[in-house]
Design a protein around this motif. Structure first.
Motif, PDB file in Angstrom:
ATOM      1  N   UNK A   1       0.847  -1.194   0.000  1.00 14.01           N
ATOM      2  CA  UNK A   1       0.000   0.000   0.000  1.00 14.01           C
ATOM      3  C   UNK A   1       0.883   1.244   0.000  1.00 14.01           C
ATOM      4  N   UNK A   2       0.645   2.129  -0.944  1.00 16.08           N
ATOM      5  CA  UNK A   2       1.445   3.349  -1.086  1.00 16.08           C
ATOM      6  C   UNK A   2       0.807   4.484  -0.297  1.00 16.08           C
ATOM      7  N   UNK A   3       1.632   5.226   0.435  1.00 12.90           N
ATOM      8  CA  UNK A   3       1.108   6.367   1.201  1.00 12.90           C
ATOM      9  C   UNK A   3       1.346   7.664   0.444  1.00 12.90           C
ATOM     10  N   UNK A   4       0.309   8.462   0.355  1.00  6.51           N
ATOM     11  CA  UNK A   4       0.419   9.787  -0.251  1.00  6.51           C
ATOM     12  C   UNK A   4      -0.101  10.792   0.772  1.00  6.51           C
ATOM     13  N   UNK A   5       0.742  11.751   1.123  1.00  3.64           N
ATOM     14  CA  UNK A   5       0.424  12.671   2.219  1.00  3.64           C
ATOM     15  C   UNK A   5       0.106  14.068   1.703  1.00  3.64           C
ATOM     16  N   UNK A   6      -0.665  14.795   2.513  1.00  4.91           N
ATOM     17  CA  UNK A   6      -0.895  16.219   2.216  1.00  4.91           C
ATOM     18  C   UNK A   6       0.408  16.986   2.180  1.00  4.91           C
ATOM     19  N   UNK A   7       1.444  16.445   2.823  1.00  3.70           N
ATOM     20  CA  UNK A   7       2.746  17.126   2.763  1.00  3.70           C
ATOM     21  C   UNK A   7       3.403  16.956   1.392  1.00  3.70           C
ATOM     22  N   UNK A   8       2.984  15.927   0.667  1.00  2.00           N
ATOM     23  CA  UNK A   8       3.473  15.766  -0.710  1.00  2.00           C
ATOM     24  C   UNK A   8       2.804  16.769  -1.648  1.00  2.00           C
TER      25      UNK A   8
ATOM     26  N   UNK B   1      -3.980   2.546  -1.786  1.00  2.69           N
ATOM     27  CA  UNK B   1      -3.333   3.755  -1.307  1.00  2.69           C
ATOM     28  C   UNK B   1      -3.787   4.079   0.102  1.00  2.69           C
ATOM     29  N   UNK B   2      -2.907   4.744   0.856  1.00  2.00           N
ATOM     30  CA  UNK B   2      -3.321   5.420   2.085  1.00  2.00           C
ATOM     31  C   UNK B   2      -3.114   6.907   1.860  1.00  2.00           C
ATOM     32  N   UNK B   3      -4.206   7.664   1.945  1.00  3.41           N
ATOM     33  CA  UNK B   3      -4.160   9.105   1.700  1.00  3.41           C
ATOM     34  C   UNK B   3      -4.193   9.810   3.043  1.00  3.41           C
ATOM     35  N   UNK B   4      -3.154  10.560   3.340  1.00  2.00           N
ATOM     36  CA  UNK B   4      -3.119  11.309   4.600  1.00  2.00           C
ATOM     37  C   UNK B   4      -3.625  12.734   4.370  1.00  2.00           C
ATOM     38  N   UNK B   5      -4.552  13.142   5.231  1.00  2.00           N
ATOM     39  CA  UNK B   5      -5.162  14.474   5.057  1.00  2.00           C
ATOM     40  C   UNK B   5      -5.018  15.287   6.327  1.00  2.00           C
ATOM     41  N   UNK B   6      -4.872  16.597   6.170  1.00  2.00           N
ATOM     42  CA  UNK B   6      -4.924  17.494   7.330  1.00  2.00           C
ATOM     43  C   UNK B   6      -6.349  17.999   7.488  1.00  2.00           C
TER      44      UNK B   6
ATOM     45  N   UNK C   1      -9.816  15.248   1.074  1.00  2.00           N
ATOM     46  CA  UNK C   1      -9.430  15.828   2.364  1.00  2.00           C
ATOM     47  C   UNK C   1     -10.687  16.229   3.124  1.00  2.00           C
ATOM     48  N   UNK C   2     -10.537  17.202   4.067  1.00  2.00           N
ATOM     49  CA  UNK C   2     -11.708  17.761   4.748  1.00  2.00           C
ATOM     50  C   UNK C   2     -12.481  16.697   5.516  1.00  2.00           C
ATOM     51  N   UNK C   3     -11.780  15.789   6.170  1.00  2.00           N
ATOM     52  CA  UNK C   3     -12.482  14.730   6.909  1.00  2.00           C
ATOM     53  C   UNK C   3     -13.051  15.250   8.217  1.00  2.00           C
ATOM     54  N   UNK C   4     -14.042  14.527   8.716  1.00  2.00           N
ATOM     55  CA  UNK C   4     -14.661  14.809   9.998  1.00  2.00           C
ATOM     56  C   UNK C   4     -14.655  13.538  10.845  1.00  2.00           C
ATOM     57  N   UNK C   5     -14.482  13.693  12.165  1.00  2.00           N
ATOM     58  CA  UNK C   5     -14.602  12.540  13.058  1.00  2.00           C
ATOM     59  C   UNK C   5     -16.054  12.115  13.184  1.00  2.00           C
TER      60      UNK C   5
END
Lengths: 301, 301
Positions: B3-10, B32-37, B184-188
């Motif tokens: 699984x490839x990680x792609x971050x908001x820092x990228x 993929x794992x998408x990291x979001x702020x 992005x723009x996730x909510x708990x």
């Protein structure tokens, strides 16, 4: 006390007015079976029976029923124990000038489709739809204005809300002495939205228990629903946006009172837990619910 | 394949445009794992951090990610395996000029509330809300126009739709080579409606599998959701009424194709079984779903 039957043959209204005369008077706590005819007064028995335009009288509501001791400011609690279909077919129709997609080229109106009852389902061609009845029109005498049974408003009326079904309870503000409950316009099945303008319109027998709540802890301005999972405010207005605002304001008031928080915190909290739901998008006013899960709201009365 | 990680820092975008440049290119079928702020770029860490007006840039969407061989006319399938919160707090805020009840006397804006993460819940004062994450903004490069990440439209974008969560799949029309997925723009947690204008905004890691469907059996014009129970058309427009019309038209098209019936019958049938649902009522365009139970609709592709 035995269950009293009140039939549309005893009396039915096509308009909720402030000065309704009752066809029956019952005690608070009475168990009733309300018999209703279909919303089109039996005019569509086959697919050749076409409704050219919205009839002047639709949604005959059996009643009005006066409930002893109900006074303005009280709340009328209507527990719906069961809704049974009492004829062998429903009908779902399009009418020129009515419905979400009225005027679209793809949509032919008028058209009538018959949905025969087959055991616990209705049939739409070879598609089976489980019977899951809805009482479309239910309400009490309004405060000042009159509303035909095609219109939903603060007194209830043509709410066309799927949660108005067996197992749930609906609460109304009492505006007039005796409350003057009436109901009809049932469907064998209906989707949230009621897009084409009808569900599968059908005659029913509705078992209810009516009860007057005097001195309620909250002043109810509009109907309120109680389901297994949620308390749902119900609001009707010219647009869905306006109905959403009213439904959310009512939910915020309940949440603020319950948790001792201010309206702004209740608003933010509602945005985390209280789903806005569509009841219907086709009547002269449209109807929306705001569902507060029961774990966040005890019985407000 | 790992699984490839792609971050908001990228890389992250604040606008979906037709000519996006990818920060990564992946094969169809990639996991993929998408990291979001969080949607406010970390600006609210305490309740003293107040957002006075809607920022020019919100809802940073990690990406864009080009998917090999995706061509205009294809469909991009995004299966969401899981959404995990990756910070210790969410935030729910009011902003002057935004939200369903903007301008009402009862509502104070701006205000910021912090919702600390405690095991599987977030806390709002002493109220516990189970974490049930939502990916608020997800979409692809649009056909012609550009849309900031505050706006939902046919390309997706700020759909703010609770069904965009772990276990469900969302499909997008491909308008540009490579599709150019970003999210992005996730909510708990968030309610249907997102009334105050936010859910509990939070950073997340989103596990997805992306797949190109070439030569799809239906031409998709707007996003489509697949849940355990239903296929849900998704439409955004100026008003809820207009969004309801688009979502219902899309559902009717799917039902007509599946059952070989005309649009009028599909419309009447939808009025029996296909619930209209509110996604959000607060963004510059509002969003509605029309949910067709899976028993009436097979995989349309």
């Amino acid at each position: 006390m035995s269950r009293q039957t009140i039939s549309h043959e005893d009396g039915a209204i096509y308009e909720f007015t402030p000065d309704l005369e009752p066809i029956a008077t019952v005690d608070s706590g009475a168990e009733l079976t309300i018999e209703t005819r279909d919303s089109l007064d039996g005019a569509v028995q086959s697919e050749d029976d076409i409704i050219e335009s919205v009839p002047e009288e639709v949604n005959a509501a059996t009643g009005p029923i006066a409930v002893e001791a109900a006074e303005p400011g009280d709340v009328l609690r209507v527990e719906i124990e069961a809704v049974r279909v009492t004829e062998d077919r429903g009908r779902v129709i399009t009418i020129d000038g009515f419905g979400l997609l009225d005027g679209y080229d793809e949509i032919e109106a008028p058209r009538s489709r018959i949905t025969p009852v087959e055991d616990d389902s209705i049939a739409f061609d070879d598609l089976e739809v489980p019977i899951d009845p809805v009482v479309g029109t239910i309400g009490v005498a309004p405060a000042d204005e009159s509303y035909t049974t095609l219109v939903p408003h603060d007194h209830g009326g043509n709410l066309d809300t799927t949660d108005v079904t067996g197992g749930n309870t609906i609460y109304f503000p009492v505006f007039q002495e005796g409350a003057m409950l009436a109901m009809g316009d049932s469907k064998a099945a209906m989707a949230d939205g009621e897009m084409c303008g009808t569900g599968a319109e059908i005659a029913t027998a509705i078992d209810v228990t009516v009860e007057v709540i005097d001195d309620p802890n909250v002043a109810l301005e509009r109907p309120l629903l109680e389901t297994d999972d949620a308390w749902k405010t119900v609001a009707s207005a010219d647009t869905l946006e306006q109905a959403c605002k009213l439904a959310n304001l009512d939910a915020i008031e309940l949440l603020a009172a319950e948790h001792g928080i201010d309206e702004t915190d209740a608003y933010a909290f509602s945005s985390l837990v209280a789903d806005l739901e569509i009841s219907q998008v086709v009547d002269p006013l449209v109807t929306v619910r705001n569902a507060v899960p029961r774990e966040y709201l005890a019985d407000p009365f």
